[in-house]
Design a protein around this motif. Structure first.
Motif, PDB file in Angstrom:
ATOM      1  N   GLU A 121      20.258  47.944  24.041  1.00 37.74           N
ATOM      2  CA  GLU A 121      19.408  48.729  24.938  1.00 37.74           C
ATOM      3  C   GLU A 121      18.218  49.309  24.176  1.00 37.74           C
ATOM      4  OE1 GLU A 121      22.169  50.692  28.327  1.00 37.74           O
ATOM      5  OE2 GLU A 121      22.690  51.293  26.289  1.00 37.74           O
ATOM      6  N   ILE A 122      18.460  49.726  22.943  1.00 46.28           N
ATOM      7  CA  ILE A 122      17.378  50.256  22.106  1.00 46.28           C
ATOM      8  C   ILE A 122      16.362  49.159  21.815  1.00 46.28           C
ATOM      9  CG2 ILE A 122      16.812  51.181  19.823  1.00 46.28           C
ATOM     10  CD1 ILE A 122      19.528  52.607  19.873  1.00 46.28           C
ATOM     11  N   GLN A 123      16.855  47.970  21.458  1.00 47.44           N
ATOM     12  CA  GLN A 123      15.940  46.863  21.160  1.00 47.44           C
ATOM     13  C   GLN A 123      15.149  46.458  22.396  1.00 47.44           C
ATOM     14  OE1 GLN A 123      17.590  43.642  18.955  1.00 47.44           O
ATOM     15  NE2 GLN A 123      15.860  42.285  19.309  1.00 47.44           N
ATOM     16  N   GLU A 124      15.810  46.393  23.540  1.00 44.15           N
ATOM     17  CA  GLU A 124      15.118  46.023  24.777  1.00 44.15           C
ATOM     18  C   GLU A 124      14.017  47.030  25.105  1.00 44.15           C
ATOM     19  OE1 GLU A 124      16.061  45.163  29.540  1.00 44.15           O
ATOM     20  OE2 GLU A 124      17.656  45.818  28.177  1.00 44.15           O
ATOM     21  N   ASN A 125      14.309  48.312  24.891  1.00 47.17           N
ATOM     22  CA  ASN A 125      13.314  49.350  25.153  1.00 47.17           C
ATOM     23  C   ASN A 125      12.098  49.186  24.247  1.00 47.17           C
ATOM     24  OD1 ASN A 125      12.195  52.247  24.381  1.00 47.17           O
ATOM     25  ND2 ASN A 125      13.054  52.415  26.438  1.00 47.17           N
ATOM     26  N   ILE A 126      12.345  48.917  22.971  1.00 45.43           N
ATOM     27  CA  ILE A 126      11.237  48.738  22.022  1.00 45.43           C
ATOM     28  C   ILE A 126      10.425  47.504  22.374  1.00 45.43           C
ATOM     29  CG2 ILE A 126      10.694  48.196  19.612  1.00 45.43           C
ATOM     30  CD1 ILE A 126      12.967  50.039  18.789  1.00 45.43           C
ATOM     31  N   VAL A 127      11.098  46.413  22.746  1.00 47.73           N
ATOM     32  CA  VAL A 127      10.398  45.187  23.156  1.00 47.73           C
ATOM     33  C   VAL A 127       9.482  45.475  24.346  1.00 47.73           C
ATOM     34  CG1 VAL A 127      10.685  42.913  24.210  1.00 47.73           C
ATOM     35  CG2 VAL A 127      12.110  43.563  22.265  1.00 47.73           C
ATOM     36  N   ASN A 128      10.004  46.185  25.336  1.00 48.76           N
ATOM     37  CA  ASN A 128       9.208  46.506  26.532  1.00 48.76           C
ATOM     38  C   ASN A 128       8.016  47.390  26.194  1.00 48.76           C
ATOM     39  OD1 ASN A 128      10.888  45.004  28.209  1.00 48.76           O
ATOM     40  ND2 ASN A 128      12.189  46.747  28.709  1.00 48.76           N
ATOM     41  N   GLU A 142       4.508  35.665  18.753  1.00 52.02           N
ATOM     42  CA  GLU A 142       4.843  35.809  17.331  1.00 52.02           C
ATOM     43  C   GLU A 142       4.437  37.191  16.822  1.00 52.02           C
ATOM     44  OE1 GLU A 142       3.723  33.833  12.976  1.00 52.02           O
ATOM     45  OE2 GLU A 142       3.147  32.805  14.833  1.00 52.02           O
ATOM     46  N   TYR A 143       3.249  37.637  17.210  1.00 52.67           N
ATOM     47  CA  TYR A 143       2.769  38.944  16.768  1.00 52.67           C
ATOM     48  C   TYR A 143       3.618  40.049  17.390  1.00 52.67           C
ATOM     49  CZ  TYR A 143      -0.433  42.737  15.623  1.00 52.67           C
ATOM     50  OH  TYR A 143      -0.978  43.890  15.124  1.00 52.67           O
ATOM     51  N   ILE A 144       3.959  39.905  18.666  1.00 51.52           N
ATOM     52  CA  ILE A 144       4.786  40.903  19.352  1.00 51.52           C
ATOM     53  C   ILE A 144       6.169  40.980  18.711  1.00 51.52           C
ATOM     54  CG2 ILE A 144       6.007  41.400  21.517  1.00 51.52           C
ATOM     55  CD1 ILE A 144       3.525  40.437  23.003  1.00 51.52           C
ATOM     56  N   ASN A 145       6.782  39.820  18.433  1.00 50.45           N
ATOM     57  CA  ASN A 145       8.104  39.797  17.803  1.00 50.45           C
ATOM     58  C   ASN A 145       8.072  40.432  16.419  1.00 50.45           C
ATOM     59  OD1 ASN A 145       9.282  38.523  19.997  1.00 50.45           O
ATOM     60  ND2 ASN A 145       8.965  36.469  19.182  1.00 50.45           N
ATOM     61  N   SER A 146       6.996  40.183  15.673  1.00 53.15           N
ATOM     62  CA  SER A 146       6.850  40.759  14.345  1.00 53.15           C
ATOM     63  C   SER A 146       6.775  42.282  14.428  1.00 53.15           C
ATOM     64  CB  SER A 146       5.590  40.209  13.674  1.00 53.15           C
ATOM     65  OG  SER A 146       5.354  40.869  12.447  1.00 53.15           O
ATOM     66  N   THR A 147       6.034  42.789  15.417  1.00 57.00           N
ATOM     67  CA  THR A 147       5.912  44.235  15.597  1.00 57.00           C
ATOM     68  C   THR A 147       7.249  44.849  15.979  1.00 57.00           C
ATOM     69  OG1 THR A 147       3.606  43.964  16.318  1.00 57.00           O
ATOM     70  CG2 THR A 147       4.683  46.059  16.843  1.00 57.00           C
ATOM     71  N   VAL A 148       7.977  44.181  16.846  1.00 55.74           N
ATOM     72  CA  VAL A 148       9.296  44.671  17.268  1.00 55.74           C
ATOM     73  C   VAL A 148      10.232  44.768  16.067  1.00 55.74           C
ATOM     74  CG1 VAL A 148      11.384  44.104  18.588  1.00 55.74           C
ATOM     75  CG2 VAL A 148       9.128  43.870  19.651  1.00 55.74           C
ATOM     76  N   ASP A 154      12.623  50.884  11.486  1.00 59.09           N
ATOM     77  CA  ASP A 154      12.173  52.266  11.313  1.00 59.09           C
ATOM     78  C   ASP A 154      13.235  53.202  11.898  1.00 59.09           C
ATOM     79  OD1 ASP A 154      11.006  54.784  11.507  1.00 59.09           O
ATOM     80  OD2 ASP A 154       9.008  53.986  11.922  1.00 59.09           O
ATOM     81  N   ARG A 155      13.958  53.904  11.030  1.00 62.06           N
ATOM     82  CA  ARG A 155      15.056  54.748  11.481  1.00 62.06           C
ATOM     83  C   ARG A 155      14.573  55.859  12.408  1.00 62.06           C
ATOM     84  NH1 ARG A 155      19.627  54.058  12.991  1.00 62.06           N
ATOM     85  NH2 ARG A 155      19.681  52.503  11.296  1.00 62.06           N
ATOM     86  N   ASN A 156      13.412  56.429  12.118  1.00 62.64           N
ATOM     87  CA  ASN A 156      12.873  57.482  12.979  1.00 62.64           C
ATOM     88  C   ASN A 156      12.588  56.954  14.388  1.00 62.64           C
ATOM     89  OD1 ASN A 156      12.961  59.479  10.987  1.00 62.64           O
ATOM     90  ND2 ASN A 156      10.909  58.980  10.243  1.00 62.64           N
ATOM     91  N   GLN A 157      12.044  55.726  14.465  1.00 64.50           N
ATOM     92  CA  GLN A 157      11.749  55.117  15.754  1.00 64.50           C
ATOM     93  C   GLN A 157      13.035  54.837  16.528  1.00 64.50           C
ATOM     94  OE1 GLN A 157       8.805  54.628  17.133  1.00 64.50           O
ATOM     95  NE2 GLN A 157       9.554  53.609  18.967  1.00 64.50           N
ATOM     96  N   ILE A 158      14.056  54.343  15.824  1.00 62.87           N
ATOM     97  CA  ILE A 158      15.350  54.063  16.461  1.00 62.87           C
ATOM     98  C   ILE A 158      15.947  55.346  17.022  1.00 62.87           C
ATOM     99  CG2 ILE A 158      17.723  53.307  16.070  1.00 62.87           C
ATOM    100  CD1 ILE A 158      15.744  51.032  16.099  1.00 62.87           C
ATOM    101  N   ASN A 159      15.912  56.418  16.225  1.00 63.37           N
ATOM    102  CA  ASN A 159      16.462  57.694  16.680  1.00 63.37           C
ATOM    103  C   ASN A 159      15.691  58.229  17.883  1.00 63.37           C
ATOM    104  OD1 ASN A 159      18.414  57.704  14.686  1.00 63.37           O
ATOM    105  ND2 ASN A 159      17.194  58.921  13.260  1.00 63.37           N
ATOM    106  N   LYS A 160      14.378  58.081  17.853  1.00 55.73           N
ATOM    107  CA  LYS A 160      13.543  58.555  18.950  1.00 55.73           C
ATOM    108  C   LYS A 160      13.895  57.843  20.256  1.00 55.73           C
ATOM    109  CE  LYS A 160       8.635  58.949  20.274  1.00 55.73           C
ATOM    110  NZ  LYS A 160       8.609  57.974  21.377  1.00 55.73           N
TER     111      LYS A 160
END
Length: 203
Positions: A121-128, A142-148, A154-160
């Motif tokens: 769910e966290i990964q899906e949210n970041i992808v969106n 490719e660029y979008i996947n690299s950014t994801v 990033d632990r701070n981003q995951i926690n957020k």
């Protein structure tokens, strides 16, 4: 420098529609405008829900009074934040206490209701989020996947994202159980209400 990007106006063709809205979802400029209108409606509904959820949070905090060891918390904050001054502490401590109370209340609700936030769910949210941000610029997959992938490390981003998703799930349950009063107001009045709420949050 890994990549240089230049922006130019896009052609309103099928390639643009597919890149922005997804393959074969939009076939014409008229459909695109309708879709954008729908998305704007969703945006303001989200804003309205956020306003309601803030009210719910404030009421839950007020109706669930709890004693916290404030002297200890102040010492802990000073010890763990070397740059925190006494003046800053006095100014920010009430909001810290409120946030801590909400975290405890939210955690208890999540425990009772067996609410979970799963890694997918966290990964899906970041992808969106990444797709929404880069969608208008026509970035390749490719660029979008690299950014994801960078954000997923990033632990701070995951926690957020975890905190946001947990709050959303808690509010969805609590919001479904409260009595709602629907009030129709103008867009300007609504924006003013949101502005006042944001000013209160940022005091």
């Amino acid at each position: 420098i890994e990549k240089v990007l230049r922006l130019k106006p896009a052609e309103m063709d099928q390639a643009f529609f597919d890149g922005y809205f997804g393959p074969d979802k939009i076939k014409s400029e008229a459909e695109a405008k309708d879709k954008v209108k729908e998305e704007i409606g969703k945006y303001y509904k989200t804003q309205a829900d956020s306003y309601m959820y803030r009210d719910i949070m404030e009421n839950l905090i007020e109706s669930n009074d709890m004693a916290l060891p404030e002297p200890f918390l102040k010492r802990w904050l000073i010890t763990t934040n070397e740059k925190l001054t006494e003046e800053q502490l006095d100014k920010e401590f009430p909001e810290f206490v409120k946030n801590l109370k909400w975290t405890l209340i939210r955690g208890e609700i999540a425990k009772v209701e067996k609410i979970e936030v799963k890694p997918d769910e966290i990964q899906e949210n970041i992808v969106n989020q990444v797709k929404q941000y880069f969608g208008p610029y026509g970035m390749d997959s490719e660029y979008i996947n690299s950014t994801v992938q960078k954000l997923m490390q990033d632990r701070n981003q995951i926690n957020k994202v975890y905190e946001e998703l947990l709050s959303e799930k808690v509010f969805a349950i609590v919001g479904g159980r409260v009595t709602k009063v629907v009030e129709k107001i103008s867009l300007d009045d609504f924006k003013e209400k949101v502005k006042v709420m944001n000013e209160q949050l940022n005091k």
